[in-house]
Design a protein around this motif. Sequence first.
Motif, PDB file in Angstrom:
ATOM      1  N   LYS A  66       3.015 -20.472  59.659  1.00  0.00           N
ATOM      2  CA  LYS A  66       3.084 -19.243  60.692  1.00  0.00           C
ATOM      3  C   LYS A  66       4.493 -19.237  61.266  1.00  0.00           C
ATOM      4  O   LYS A  66       5.108 -18.208  61.467  1.00  0.00           O
ATOM      5  CB  LYS A  66       1.983 -19.311  61.874  1.00  0.00           C
ATOM      6  N   ALA A  67       4.956 -20.424  61.786  1.00  0.00           N
ATOM      7  CA  ALA A  67       6.249 -20.557  62.267  1.00  0.00           C
ATOM      8  C   ALA A  67       7.453 -20.352  61.396  1.00  0.00           C
ATOM      9  O   ALA A  67       8.431 -19.649  61.800  1.00  0.00           O
ATOM     10  CB  ALA A  67       6.728 -21.951  63.005  1.00  0.00           C
ATOM     11  N   SER A  68       7.208 -20.619  60.293  1.00  0.00           N
ATOM     12  CA  SER A  68       8.031 -20.326  59.090  1.00  0.00           C
ATOM     13  C   SER A  68       8.195 -18.918  58.732  1.00  0.00           C
ATOM     14  O   SER A  68       8.990 -18.549  57.760  1.00  0.00           O
ATOM     15  CB  SER A  68       7.965 -21.191  57.858  1.00  0.00           C
ATOM     16  N   GLY A  69       7.130 -18.188  58.962  1.00  0.00           N
ATOM     17  CA  GLY A  69       7.020 -16.830  58.546  1.00  0.00           C
ATOM     18  C   GLY A  69       6.884 -16.677  57.070  1.00  0.00           C
ATOM     19  O   GLY A  69       7.193 -15.555  56.426  1.00  0.00           O
ATOM     20  N   VAL A  70       5.986 -17.601  56.446  1.00  0.00           N
ATOM     21  CA  VAL A  70       5.652 -17.602  54.922  1.00  0.00           C
ATOM     22  C   VAL A  70       4.222 -18.063  54.982  1.00  0.00           C
ATOM     23  O   VAL A  70       3.588 -18.577  55.955  1.00  0.00           O
ATOM     24  CB  VAL A  70       6.411 -18.609  54.369  1.00  0.00           C
ATOM     25  N   SER A  71       3.581 -17.719  53.707  1.00  0.00           N
ATOM     26  CA  SER A  71       2.153 -18.002  53.767  1.00  0.00           C
ATOM     27  C   SER A  71       2.207 -19.519  53.164  1.00  0.00           C
ATOM     28  O   SER A  71       3.054 -20.234  52.535  1.00  0.00           O
ATOM     29  CB  SER A  71       1.666 -17.233  52.469  1.00  0.00           C
ATOM     30  N   LYS A  72       0.979 -20.028  53.258  1.00  0.00           N
ATOM     31  CA  LYS A  72       0.563 -21.469  52.702  1.00  0.00           C
ATOM     32  C   LYS A  72       0.932 -21.787  51.443  1.00  0.00           C
ATOM     33  O   LYS A  72       1.669 -22.628  51.008  1.00  0.00           O
ATOM     34  CB  LYS A  72      -0.735 -21.874  53.109  1.00  0.00           C
ATOM     35  N   ALA A  73       0.616 -20.685  50.657  1.00  0.00           N
ATOM     36  CA  ALA A  73       0.990 -20.695  49.020  1.00  0.00           C
ATOM     37  C   ALA A  73       2.470 -20.975  48.961  1.00  0.00           C
ATOM     38  O   ALA A  73       2.816 -21.618  47.956  1.00  0.00           O
ATOM     39  CB  ALA A  73       0.301 -19.488  48.563  1.00  0.00           C
ATOM     40  N   THR A  74       3.283 -20.291  49.851  1.00  0.00           N
ATOM     41  CA  THR A  74       4.695 -20.002  49.402  1.00  0.00           C
ATOM     42  C   THR A  74       5.216 -21.388  49.956  1.00  0.00           C
ATOM     43  O   THR A  74       6.179 -22.007  49.470  1.00  0.00           O
ATOM     44  CB  THR A  74       5.356 -19.241  50.525  1.00  0.00           C
ATOM     45  N   LEU A  75       4.455 -22.021  51.083  1.00  0.00           N
ATOM     46  CA  LEU A  75       4.992 -23.234  51.569  1.00  0.00           C
ATOM     47  C   LEU A  75       4.767 -24.536  50.741  1.00  0.00           C
ATOM     48  O   LEU A  75       5.829 -25.164  50.209  1.00  0.00           O
ATOM     49  CB  LEU A  75       4.509 -23.742  52.925  1.00  0.00           C
ATOM     50  N   TYR A  76       3.628 -24.309  49.993  1.00  0.00           N
ATOM     51  CA  TYR A  76       3.324 -25.300  49.149  1.00  0.00           C
ATOM     52  C   TYR A  76       4.131 -25.348  47.799  1.00  0.00           C
ATOM     53  O   TYR A  76       4.289 -26.115  47.025  1.00  0.00           O
ATOM     54  CB  TYR A  76       2.066 -25.593  48.564  1.00  0.00           C
ATOM     55  N   SER A  77       4.579 -23.877  47.443  1.00  0.00           N
ATOM     56  CA  SER A  77       5.566 -23.827  46.515  1.00  0.00           C
ATOM     57  C   SER A  77       6.833 -24.427  46.411  1.00  0.00           C
ATOM     58  O   SER A  77       7.744 -24.905  45.501  1.00  0.00           O
ATOM     59  CB  SER A  77       5.483 -22.415  46.027  1.00  0.00           C
ATOM     60  N   TYR A  78       7.513 -24.829  47.913  1.00  0.00           N
ATOM     61  CA  TYR A  78       8.413 -25.387  47.888  1.00  0.00           C
ATOM     62  C   TYR A  78       8.350 -26.898  48.207  1.00  0.00           C
ATOM     63  O   TYR A  78       9.070 -27.722  47.814  1.00  0.00           O
ATOM     64  CB  TYR A  78       9.052 -24.896  49.315  1.00  0.00           C
ATOM     65  N   PHE A  79       7.077 -27.437  48.865  1.00  0.00           N
ATOM     66  CA  PHE A  79       7.125 -28.715  49.135  1.00  0.00           C
ATOM     67  C   PHE A  79       5.688 -29.263  48.909  1.00  0.00           C
ATOM     68  O   PHE A  79       4.682 -28.393  49.203  1.00  0.00           O
ATOM     69  CB  PHE A  79       7.184 -28.881  50.714  1.00  0.00           C
ATOM     70  N   PRO A  80       5.689 -30.498  48.315  1.00  0.00           N
ATOM     71  CA  PRO A  80       4.140 -30.778  47.675  1.00  0.00           C
ATOM     72  C   PRO A  80       3.168 -30.979  48.934  1.00  0.00           C
ATOM     73  O   PRO A  80       1.916 -30.748  48.401  1.00  0.00           O
ATOM     74  CB  PRO A  80       4.668 -31.707  46.731  1.00  0.00           C
TER      75      PRO A  80
END
Length: 206
Positions: A40-54
């Motif tokens: 939420k703080a990053s303005g991205v979805s959880k799926a997007t976050l996990y695509s960057y960081f495992p």
Amino acid sequence: MDGTEPQARKGRKYDQVIAGALEIFLRDGFEGASVDDIAKASGVSKATLYSYFPDKRFLFMEVATSQCLRQADDAILTIDQSRDPEYVLTRAGVSLLGILFSKLGLQTFRVCVGEAERFPELAHEFYRTGPMRLRGELIKYFVKAMAREELVIPNCELAADQFGELCKARLWPEFLFGIRNSATDAEIRDVVDEAVKTFLARYAAK
């Protein structure tokens, strides 16, 4: 894990995620930070976050090492290779404690210690990007100061380590064991001043 070091995927939202994660980790700490809040703080979805960081642990270390690198670079800029040892060592000592005693610095150290057995590469990376960079700059300074006959140091690598340990006297153990959670500028300067005096008593040219 199979022991293979994870890799972050760099992309256009990488910096955005790092900035959001920093905000949440500083607010809630490593254990308290949730992936939902970071996304939420990053303005991205959880799926997007996990695509960057495992995983959250690796994201934390990416945040910590990027901030440590920035702090180390700022500290290096304060080391004027042309100045006298007392001046340079004082600035370097204050900068070192600034990195170690920062909120994120303390959180990072505790996570590194807690995860060192399972994920030793995390602690190694943090040490490499922060303390080792400042240590390397001090070693370069020692060589130049010896050429000017200001210092006499048989082993510059050992001397740099000794100075770092002198700067951590009293305050660092109190942070680690939870006796305190902050230090004033005056307290830091007092410890650093005594560290500089002790170091120069051993290595200053007579």
